[in-house]
Motif scaffolding. Structure first.
Motif, short mmCIF file in Angstrom:
data_model
loop_
_atom_site.label_atom_id
_atom_site.label_comp_id
_atom_site.label_asym_id
_atom_site.label_seq_id
_atom_site.Cartn_x
_atom_site.Cartn_y
_atom_site.Cartn_z
N SER A 1 45.46 132.37 78.99
CA SER A 1 45.31 133.08 80.26
C SER A 1 43.86 133.07 80.72
O SER A 1 42.95 133.39 79.94
N GLU A 2 43.66 132.75 82.00
CA GLU A 2 42.31 132.73 82.56
C GLU A 2 41.71 134.14 82.62
O GLU A 2 40.50 134.29 82.85
N LYS A 3 42.53 135.17 82.43
CA LYS A 3 42.03 136.54 82.42
C LYS A 3 41.38 136.90 81.09
O LYS A 3 40.70 137.93 80.98
N ASN A 4 41.62 136.06 80.08
CA ASN A 4 41.12 136.34 78.73
C ASN A 4 39.84 135.56 78.45
O ASN A 4 39.48 134.65 79.21
N PRO A 5 39.14 135.91 77.37
CA PRO A 5 37.89 135.20 77.04
C PRO A 5 38.12 133.71 76.83
O PRO A 5 39.17 133.28 76.35
N GLN A 6 37.11 132.92 77.20
CA GLN A 6 37.17 131.49 76.94
C GLN A 6 36.60 131.21 75.56
O GLN A 6 35.49 131.65 75.23
N LEU A 7 37.36 130.49 74.76
CA LEU A 7 36.96 130.16 73.40
C LEU A 7 36.57 128.68 73.32
O LEU A 7 36.81 127.91 74.25
N GLN A 8 35.98 128.30 72.21
CA GLN A 8 35.65 126.91 71.94
C GLN A 8 36.69 126.36 70.98
O GLN A 8 36.97 126.96 69.93
N ARG A 9 37.28 125.23 71.34
CA ARG A 9 38.33 124.62 70.52
C ARG A 9 37.80 123.32 69.91
O ARG A 9 37.26 122.47 70.61
N GLN B 1 35.38 131.98 68.96
CA GLN B 1 34.48 132.62 69.91
C GLN B 1 33.08 132.56 69.32
O GLN B 1 32.83 133.12 68.24
N VAL B 2 32.20 131.84 70.00
CA VAL B 2 30.83 131.65 69.51
C VAL B 2 29.86 131.94 70.65
O VAL B 2 30.22 131.90 71.83
N ASP B 3 28.62 132.24 70.28
CA ASP B 3 27.61 132.59 71.29
C ASP B 3 27.26 131.39 72.17
O ASP B 3 27.05 131.54 73.38
N GLU B 4 27.17 130.21 71.58
CA GLU B 4 26.83 129.00 72.30
C GLU B 4 27.90 127.95 72.06
O GLU B 4 28.45 127.85 70.96
#
Length: 661
Positions: free
Chosen positions: A208-216, A89-92
């Motif tokens: 889950s689309e209900k959860n935060p989107q992370l960068q992989r 999880q990052v700001d940008e």
């Protein structure tokens, strides 16, 4: 008692061994064993060794990211096929320039030769140490509930004790740490230079689309630089063979926006390939004692309640429709009543066919086969061309047998599958045995029956002589399975056919047959799919052949190219004769020059071109030109026709003159 050195390098300085298998469990090389323990070294080039190498490289990636972006929060970082990933999880969002910086930092960490040191911690200790990592705290709360955790989270938490791995520098300082079950390579220098970062993607936490989107961030890791380069070469070759790219270039299929994601339409050229794939399969089925059935695309929800799909597979199904009309006392019609579902599986329908009348043991094995269209609500992020779709056609067979017939029918099914795949041009196989995971509520039914079914499948698989690889926890909810894993022309592995034993659905549907003793007995059910889905099999064959199909599958099998327009009628006569014999043949009467015509049809991967000029017309001959540019000249027309029809009936791959000589 043997105490292995803390870094493991004293025992294995050549990096050949990266971990131990102690009494069947993978352990770090820095572990303590007793004289009574069964200990096996795990080499870096073994399947387990590669997984450990890649998992360790994922830790180095995460450490590098937090050096470059200290505010980044950690998700999970498991090994995957041919590589690894880690979520953040990052700001940008990460950029390609970020990857360059992160890679430089990873190289520094590898050179630092940090040791991976395992520590057992309590839940509270883990929460205190990882207080700034919200996703790690969530995983700690899921300990023991692997069914609820994110895919890949099992590398961090499980049903047992919690462990943290410290990255320890040469002077004994902890440079970084992560919640992890391990094991890991002894130290970062073992990772060497056979790794790279490959791409960036988005990923929802725990899928889950209900959860935060992370960068992989994805990467790959291999024991040596040469193996990395070989892998990168395979990727380049795979990109050339990508079925989505070839599908567009060869005008085979598309995914119109107006229809929706994951729903393909096949164009005429793709349609004829698909037709031939299915036609040959139907011939094989009928010749092997299968009976053809057909079932509707929708059904009342009660059917899937009986089968168990609504309890165990609802997330993969489209939501229900209310279709039954209800007329009230005043004659008003409303759509209220039964809920109907698009079918995700064919098996419940086949159970109803079996149950439609009394059955005798003399009818068994009863092999019911259907090319049935099914619909599954795959998440948008998982869709991938024809290999992962929402609407598909399965070559589904369900076989009902007596208990005494199980082993023989499984052997029959596996032989059928392997021979048919060979006929389509796939020849390099191994088998995978998928079993249940103890304690996982996903798996239903009696443990004794599961054990019996698993051991029977194992015996049949081992008797085939093919390598057998375990897949613990990979079974369907109703029973274990064998899957045929096939390697394609560039060495990639695809899961192909599956053969599953099912003691549960006959029970749920109360299926019965009358035995020779006059009593009612419960049949055993075998699920067998050769293609998985026609769409996916189409994609695999397209990539395996790089679009250059064998003559029998090619959408256009023969194109006639006259040296000059005056020889067009001569070649047209040959084409007409070929068409009467069922050959997909065309004559190119366009105004293009001959060489341009040849280039065009070579690009379209036509297997056979017939060329004729004055000498051929005068002598009643024709010349062949092949995909690689080689030729056979002066072949009498009757012989040419015989060679073409012979190559089709023999399902020959013809790319060169030698293939048709």
């Amino acid at each position: 008692m043997t105490d292995f050195p803390a870094d493991g390098f004293a025992l294995f300085p050549d990096r050949s061994v990266v971990a131990l298998r102690v009494n069947g469990e993978l352990k770090d090389l820095a572990t303590t064993v007793t004289a009574d323990d069964q200990v096996e070294p795990v080499t870096i080039d073994s399947a387990d060794g590669l997984s450990i190498l890649r998992h360790s490289t994922a830790h180095v990636l995460a450490q590098a990211v937090q050096r470059v972006k200290p505010q980044a929060n950690l998700g999970i970082g498991p090994p995957v096929t041919d590589g690894f990933y880690y979520d953040f999880q990052v700001d940008e969002p990460f950029t390609p320039d970020d990857l360059k910086v992160i890679k430089k930092e990873m190289e520094r960490i590898v050179r630092e030769n940090q040791r991976f040191v395992r520590r057992v911690v309590t839940d509270d200790e883990a929460r205190a140490e990882l207080a700034d990592e919200p996703f790690k705290l969530e995983l700690i709360g899921l300990k023991g509930g692997s069914a609820e955790a994110a895919e890949g989270a099992s590398v961090e938490v499980g049903a047992g004790e919690l462990t943290i791995y410290d990255n320890v520098t040469r002077d004994g300082e902890t440079a970084w740490k992560d919640l992890c079950r391990g094991p890991h390579v002894p130290g970062t220098r073992v990772i060497g230079n056979g790794w790279d970062l490959t791409r960036i993607a988005g990923a929802y936490w725990r899928g889950s689309e209900k959860n935060p989107q992370l960068q992989r961030i994805y990467g790959t890791a291999w024991p040596t630089k040469d193996e990395l380069r070989a892998y990168q070469h395979r990727l380049e070759e795979a990109a050339k063979r990508d079925h989505r790219k070839l599908g567009k270039e060869l005008d085979l299929f598309s995914f119109p926006d107006e229809i929706g994601p994951g729903l393909a339409v096949f164009h005429p050229k793709g349609g004829i390939i698909r037709y031939e794939i299915e036609r040959y399969m139907r011939e094989r089925l009928l010749a092997s004692g299968y009976e053809v059935v057909n079932t509707p695309h929708i059904t009342k929800g009660d059917l899937f309640m009986t089968s168990g799909h609504l309890q165990w597979y609802a997330d993969g199904m489209y939501p229900p429709m209310v279709l039954d009309e209800v007329v009230d006392a005043d004659g008003h019609v409303s759509r209220e009543g039964q809920e109907y579902y698009l079918k995700p599986m064919n098996c419940p329908f086949h159970n109803l066919i079996f149950r439609s009348r009394g059955r005798s043991y003399r009818e068994l094995p009863l092999r019911l086969s259907e090319f049935g269209s099914v619909y599954r609500y795959e998440k948008s992020g998982t869709l991938s061309g024809l290999t992962r779709v929402r609407g598909m056609t399965q070559d589904d067979t369900h076989i009902y047998v007596t208990a005494d017939q199980v082993k023989g029918e499984l052997t029959h099914s596996l032989d059928f599958v392997l021979q048919t795949l060979r006929d389509y041009g796939l020849n390099d196989f191994y088998l995978e045995l998928s079993t249940k995971e103890d304690g996982n509520p996903k798996f239903i039914g009696d443990d004794t029956l599961w054990t019996e079914a698993t051991e029977t499948l194992r015996e049949v698989a081992e008797a085939s002589g093919l390598d057998l690889v375990p897949d613990p926890g990979g079974a369907a909810f109703y029973g274990p399975k064998i899957s045929v894993q096939a390697r394609d022309a560039i060495g990639r592995t695809w899961q192909m056919s599956t053969i599953q034993l099912d003691f549960n659905q006959p029970e749920r549907f109360e299926l019965e047959y009358t035995g020779p003793d006059g009593e009612k007995h419960r049949p055993v059910m075998i699920h067998r799919a050769l293609f998985g889905s026609v769409e996916r099999f189409f994609a695999i064959l397209l990539e395996h052949y790089a679009g250059a199909f064998p003559v029998w599958l090619a959408p256009v099998q023969v194109v006639a190219v006259p040296v000059a327009a005056e020889y067009g009628d001569y070649l047209q006569g040959i084409v007409t004769d070929l068409k009467t014999r069922g050959v997909r043949a065309e004559a190119d009467h366009s105004d293009d020059r001959m060489q341009k015509k040849i280039r065009t049809h070579t690009t379209q991967k036509v297997p056979l071109m017939l060329i004729a000029g004055e000498q051929d017309r005068a002598g009643g001959t024709v010349s062949f030109r092949f995909r690689d540019g080689t030729q056979l000249n002066g072949i009498p027309v009757d012989e040419a026709v015989a060679r073409i029809t012979g190559a089709i009936s023999a399902r020959t791959l013809v790319n060169t003159a030698e293939d048709l000589a």
